[in-house]
Motif scaffolding. Sequence first.
Motif, PDB file in Angstrom:
ATOM      1  N   UNK A 274     -36.344 -26.934  -3.794  1.00 59.41           N
ATOM      2  CA  UNK A 274     -36.246 -25.471  -3.919  1.00 59.41           C
ATOM      3  C   UNK A 274     -35.303 -24.830  -4.771  1.00 59.41           C
ATOM      4  N   UNK A 275     -35.463 -23.470  -5.156  1.00 61.97           N
ATOM      5  CA  UNK A 275     -34.314 -22.748  -5.905  1.00 61.97           C
ATOM      6  C   UNK A 275     -34.913 -21.970  -6.795  1.00 61.97           C
ATOM      7  N   UNK A 276     -34.333 -21.673  -7.868  1.00 61.15           N
ATOM      8  CA  UNK A 276     -34.703 -20.630  -8.797  1.00 61.15           C
ATOM      9  C   UNK A 276     -34.427 -21.002 -10.205  1.00 61.15           C
ATOM     10  N   UNK A 277     -35.015 -20.538 -11.036  1.00 65.78           N
ATOM     11  CA  UNK A 277     -34.783 -20.593 -12.591  1.00 65.78           C
ATOM     12  C   UNK A 277     -34.307 -19.150 -13.178  1.00 65.78           C
ATOM     13  N   UNK A 278     -33.261 -18.901 -13.934  1.00 67.04           N
ATOM     14  CA  UNK A 278     -33.013 -17.595 -14.122  1.00 67.04           C
ATOM     15  C   UNK A 278     -32.559 -17.549 -15.663  1.00 67.04           C
ATOM     16  N   UNK A 279     -33.488 -16.525 -16.153  1.00 68.46           N
ATOM     17  CA  UNK A 279     -33.480 -16.425 -17.558  1.00 68.46           C
ATOM     18  C   UNK A 279     -33.009 -15.083 -18.151  1.00 68.46           C
TER      19      UNK A 279
ATOM     20  N   UNK B  34     -25.747 -16.373 -11.150  1.00 68.79           N
ATOM     21  CA  UNK B  34     -25.266 -17.777 -10.705  1.00 68.79           C
ATOM     22  C   UNK B  34     -23.913 -17.798  -9.958  1.00 68.79           C
ATOM     23  N   UNK B  35     -23.005 -16.689 -10.521  1.00 68.83           N
ATOM     24  CA  UNK B  35     -21.879 -17.203  -9.635  1.00 68.83           C
ATOM     25  C   UNK B  35     -21.731 -16.606  -8.052  1.00 68.83           C
ATOM     26  N   UNK B  36     -22.747 -15.624  -8.027  1.00 68.98           N
ATOM     27  CA  UNK B  36     -23.042 -15.234  -6.487  1.00 68.98           C
ATOM     28  C   UNK B  36     -23.634 -16.253  -5.821  1.00 68.98           C
ATOM     29  N   UNK B  37     -24.754 -16.807  -6.180  1.00 68.62           N
ATOM     30  CA  UNK B  37     -25.511 -17.727  -5.438  1.00 68.62           C
ATOM     31  C   UNK B  37     -24.735 -18.925  -5.164  1.00 68.62           C
ATOM     32  N   UNK B  38     -23.580 -19.388  -6.108  1.00 67.81           N
ATOM     33  CA  UNK B  38     -22.807 -20.525  -5.662  1.00 67.81           C
ATOM     34  C   UNK B  38     -21.763 -20.154  -4.998  1.00 67.81           C
ATOM     35  N   UNK B  39     -21.595 -18.878  -4.310  1.00 63.86           N
ATOM     36  CA  UNK B  39     -20.397 -18.352  -3.661  1.00 63.86           C
ATOM     37  C   UNK B  39     -21.096 -18.205  -2.110  1.00 63.86           C
ATOM     38  N   UNK B  40     -20.843 -18.914  -1.113  1.00 62.78           N
ATOM     39  CA  UNK B  40     -21.747 -18.905  -0.047  1.00 62.78           C
ATOM     40  C   UNK B  40     -21.608 -17.621   0.738  1.00 62.78           C
ATOM     41  N   UNK B  41     -20.562 -16.795   0.621  1.00 63.18           N
ATOM     42  CA  UNK B  41     -20.409 -15.610   1.147  1.00 63.18           C
ATOM     43  C   UNK B  41     -21.101 -14.687   0.225  1.00 63.18           C
TER      44      UNK B  41
ATOM     45  N   UNK C 236     -30.011 -19.571 -19.725  1.00 68.66           N
ATOM     46  CA  UNK C 236     -30.712 -20.013 -18.932  1.00 68.66           C
ATOM     47  C   UNK C 236     -30.253 -20.982 -17.909  1.00 68.66           C
ATOM     48  N   UNK C 237     -30.501 -20.820 -16.480  1.00 70.20           N
ATOM     49  CA  UNK C 237     -29.796 -21.555 -15.380  1.00 70.20           C
ATOM     50  C   UNK C 237     -31.004 -21.799 -14.452  1.00 70.20           C
ATOM     51  N   UNK C 238     -30.594 -22.943 -13.741  1.00 70.36           N
ATOM     52  CA  UNK C 238     -31.149 -23.451 -12.534  1.00 70.36           C
ATOM     53  C   UNK C 238     -30.334 -23.877 -11.369  1.00 70.36           C
TER      54      UNK C 238
ATOM     55  N   UNK D  91     -36.485 -13.983 -13.099  1.00 75.03           N
ATOM     56  CA  UNK D  91     -36.139 -15.034 -11.906  1.00 75.03           C
ATOM     57  C   UNK D  91     -37.101 -15.453 -11.373  1.00 75.03           C
ATOM     58  N   UNK D  92     -37.365 -17.021 -11.501  1.00 74.44           N
ATOM     59  CA  UNK D  92     -38.656 -17.679 -10.821  1.00 74.44           C
ATOM     60  C   UNK D  92     -38.086 -18.448  -9.829  1.00 74.44           C
ATOM     61  N   UNK D  93     -38.765 -18.116  -8.524  1.00 71.32           N
ATOM     62  CA  UNK D  93     -38.140 -18.542  -7.201  1.00 71.32           C
ATOM     63  C   UNK D  93     -39.240 -19.396  -6.493  1.00 71.32           C
ATOM     64  N   UNK D  94     -38.772 -20.623  -6.030  1.00 69.56           N
ATOM     65  CA  UNK D  94     -39.629 -21.543  -5.532  1.00 69.56           C
ATOM     66  C   UNK D  94     -39.150 -22.050  -4.231  1.00 69.56           C
ATOM     67  N   UNK D  95     -40.022 -21.718  -3.212  1.00 67.81           N
ATOM     68  CA  UNK D  95     -39.500 -22.094  -1.676  1.00 67.81           C
ATOM     69  C   UNK D  95     -40.458 -23.171  -1.143  1.00 67.81           C
ATOM     70  N   UNK D  96     -39.840 -24.518  -0.787  1.00 71.10           N
ATOM     71  CA  UNK D  96     -40.793 -25.442  -0.307  1.00 71.10           C
ATOM     72  C   UNK D  96     -40.119 -26.150   0.938  1.00 71.10           C
ATOM     73  N   UNK D  97     -40.771 -26.053   2.015  1.00 68.43           N
ATOM     74  CA  UNK D  97     -40.072 -26.674   3.411  1.00 68.43           C
ATOM     75  C   UNK D  97     -41.040 -27.239   4.128  1.00 68.43           C
ATOM     76  N   UNK D  98     -40.859 -28.139   4.856  1.00 67.03           N
ATOM     77  CA  UNK D  98     -41.542 -28.740   6.089  1.00 67.03           C
ATOM     78  C   UNK D  98     -40.712 -28.329   7.316  1.00 67.03           C
ATOM     79  N   UNK D  99     -41.733 -28.121   8.467  1.00 70.88           N
ATOM     80  CA  UNK D  99     -41.004 -27.525   9.517  1.00 70.88           C
ATOM     81  C   UNK D  99     -42.033 -27.911  10.899  1.00 70.88           C
ATOM     82  N   UNK D 100     -41.362 -27.739  11.979  1.00 71.43           N
ATOM     83  CA  UNK D 100     -42.165 -28.233  13.274  1.00 71.43           C
ATOM     84  C   UNK D 100     -42.909 -26.844  13.728  1.00 71.43           C
ATOM     85  N   UNK D 101     -44.242 -26.856  13.412  1.00 71.27           N
ATOM     86  CA  UNK D 101     -44.818 -25.668  13.788  1.00 71.27           C
ATOM     87  C   UNK D 101     -45.095 -25.311  15.389  1.00 71.27           C
ATOM     88  N   UNK D 102     -44.779 -26.335  16.138  1.00 72.01           N
ATOM     89  CA  UNK D 102     -45.010 -26.253  17.525  1.00 72.01           C
ATOM     90  C   UNK D 102     -44.052 -25.092  18.030  1.00 72.01           C
TER      91      UNK D 102
END
Length: 753
Positions: free
Chosen positions: A430-435, A332-339, A402-404, A444-455
């Motif tokens: 999106x994001x992750x659940x860490x136990x 969690x500490x690493x995920x919240x540190x952008x570097x 347990x963190x999210x 770690x349960x990771x979820x990725x959900x996006x919308x994008x321009x396929x063209x």
Amino acid sequence: MPKNKMDSHGDMGLLGEHFDPSLVGRMREDGYESRSGSDNIEGASGEDQDAGDYQRPRKKYNRHTANQIQELESFFKECPHPDEKQRSELSRRLGLESKQIKFWFQNRRTQMKTQLERHENAILRQENDKLRAENELLKQNMSDPICNNCGGPVVPVPVSYEQQQLRIENARLKDELGRVCALANKFLGRPLTSSASPVPPFGSNTKFDLAVGRNGYGNLGHTDNTLPMGLDNNGGVMMPLMKPIGNAVGNEVPFDRSMFVDLALAAMDELIKIAQVESPIWIKSLDGGKEVLNHEEYMRTFPPCIGMKPSNFVIEATRESGVVLANSLDLVETLMDVNGWVEMFPSLIARAATIDIVSSGMGGTKSGALQMIHAEFQVISPFVPVRQVKFLRLCKQLAEGVWAVADVSVDGNQENLNAQTPVTCRRLPSGCIIQDMNNGCCKVTWVEHSEYDESAVHRLYRHILNSGMGFGAQRWIAALQRHYECMAMLLSPTILGEDQTVINLGGKKSMLKLARRMVDSFCSGVCASTLHNWGNLVVESVSEDVRILTRKIINEPGEPDGIVLSVSTSVWLPVSQQRLFDFLRDEQSRSQWDILSNGGILQEMVQIPKGQGHWNTVSVLRSTAVDANASDNMLILQETWNDVSGSLVVYAPVDVQSVSVVMNGGDSTYVALLPSGFVILPGNSFSNGEPNNCNGNPAKRDCDGNSGGGSFLTVGFQILASNLPSAKLTVESVKTVHNLISCTMQRIKTAFN
């Protein structure tokens, strides 16, 4: 503080549980009639008004029709802050000017805000009257107390210790509540009701309990609608929100923080629900392997979090679980540190920066921390554009161990956020659940959900992105596992080189840092990310499937001065990922495609493992060719890894003296690198109109004898076209780099017949 959420967004979601629906019906009576944006006011001049001899002219309004108002009201419930594209669509559909639409929504938001303020004031007045009546009653009872049992006068007795403590606690809580309301008014920009709802009983799963992470892991589906912005449990002191920090990717903009808080909480609620194993949102794919999103069930369960999907966008959604060699707090500490976040995902994140810290957490932890981040996500191929996304990241402790961590895009929610650049990708919750687990690891349960321009994506890679192999959860989990395996391997016993010299921990770290910079430079040259200032070079004689980039380098550490050319392309090959990776990594077969080997066999001098397998390493290679003029002074630095998400082979020539300094723990910043390499993504059969032959048709049996097998290969080279930054590019330089990649690709195809 708890507050109810409504189905609508924006100011409509601010109405509490005491909101009277009849207020909406009285809006017209109160004089809040919506006016069009083209109100034409015929007024008199200043002299006429000063004279006062004439009656003040009345305003003439172009009133909307009932059908227009109904359509606008319906759209307002879904999106109270429409962007320019949405306003244009409404203007076309309703026959109104775009300015009329804009002014109508402004008036409507002001109207709702006024109604909210009236409603809040009415509740406060009622509460004030109630407290005043209770105060008078208490004064009367204290002056003339009567026994409830016998009806006689009460004989004064000393107040017990428990009663004194309860009175002190009651006074403290009232004082804290007053500070909460004052700070909410200051930082959220709107008044906060001090007692809009009765206080829940102690011990229940209140919204405050959920906010500070006291609920159990079994209650993940029930989340709070409040954000503990720096709340200290010990002293009960509400810390102020942090000011925006310096923006590394643009100028600061006036953020509506209250809207961001609501958006982040909604994203956290959605992430927790869809991350659970029994969630009906996910169904097995037809081949019985990966989980795919059930769009119909998802749309029925969750309202649009960031507005309706643009018509030209497509959806990608994946979920994956894995075990990581780290505990939840460190992750969690690493995920919240952008570097630190960028360090964990070198091939996925090209660049990232923290724009704003809305909340830094509470109680000395990251629970309740809310940040705004700008990031560039990449798939290593010139056929897939870099995704630039601005999103919120909220961290929350759900239970002990347990963190999210939830992400949601803010692009498109406020007009000033995307006024300069169009939005081509939106990050849905999106994001992750860490136990934590009992063995020191975490699941770690990771979820990725996006919308994008396929063209904007090349047709060859559209199947990769749709299947989740490009930006999907499986790739994030694999990169996360590789990172922590590498951290564990650093603590392993020292490694001996060919000459039995010991490479200490400092030397290993310097070598890994040098290899990381090499991979970053290679990815930047292929994807054209903003990590380096690449310029696109268009040459008529070069195929459109080959990208050529150029940049000038002057006195940059770790970069050779001059003009650098980068050329890259991607192809589909009927060869499995594993076989293609083994061929490119094998020192024995290197001479079949690599001109740097000078026709000889490469010998591995030093190997620094980054994982359990021999394929995840950083190596130093030397050519054994007899006729190699510079073989005694030139070595090859190489990094490789291979897993289910893909493979990578990146290398660069380096001189012996520089490598020796780095292996002894010296600074790796000033080692000049011009990287080249390959990226392999697994790819099965797809339908995109490929040629009907073994070299291009994945529907036929591939060269491994596996039906429907194959892989996507990206090749990239960087060469120094001139050592003078002021020099001009020549046609010969462009032809040289183009012939290099064409010849290499042809050699690889020839090796597999």
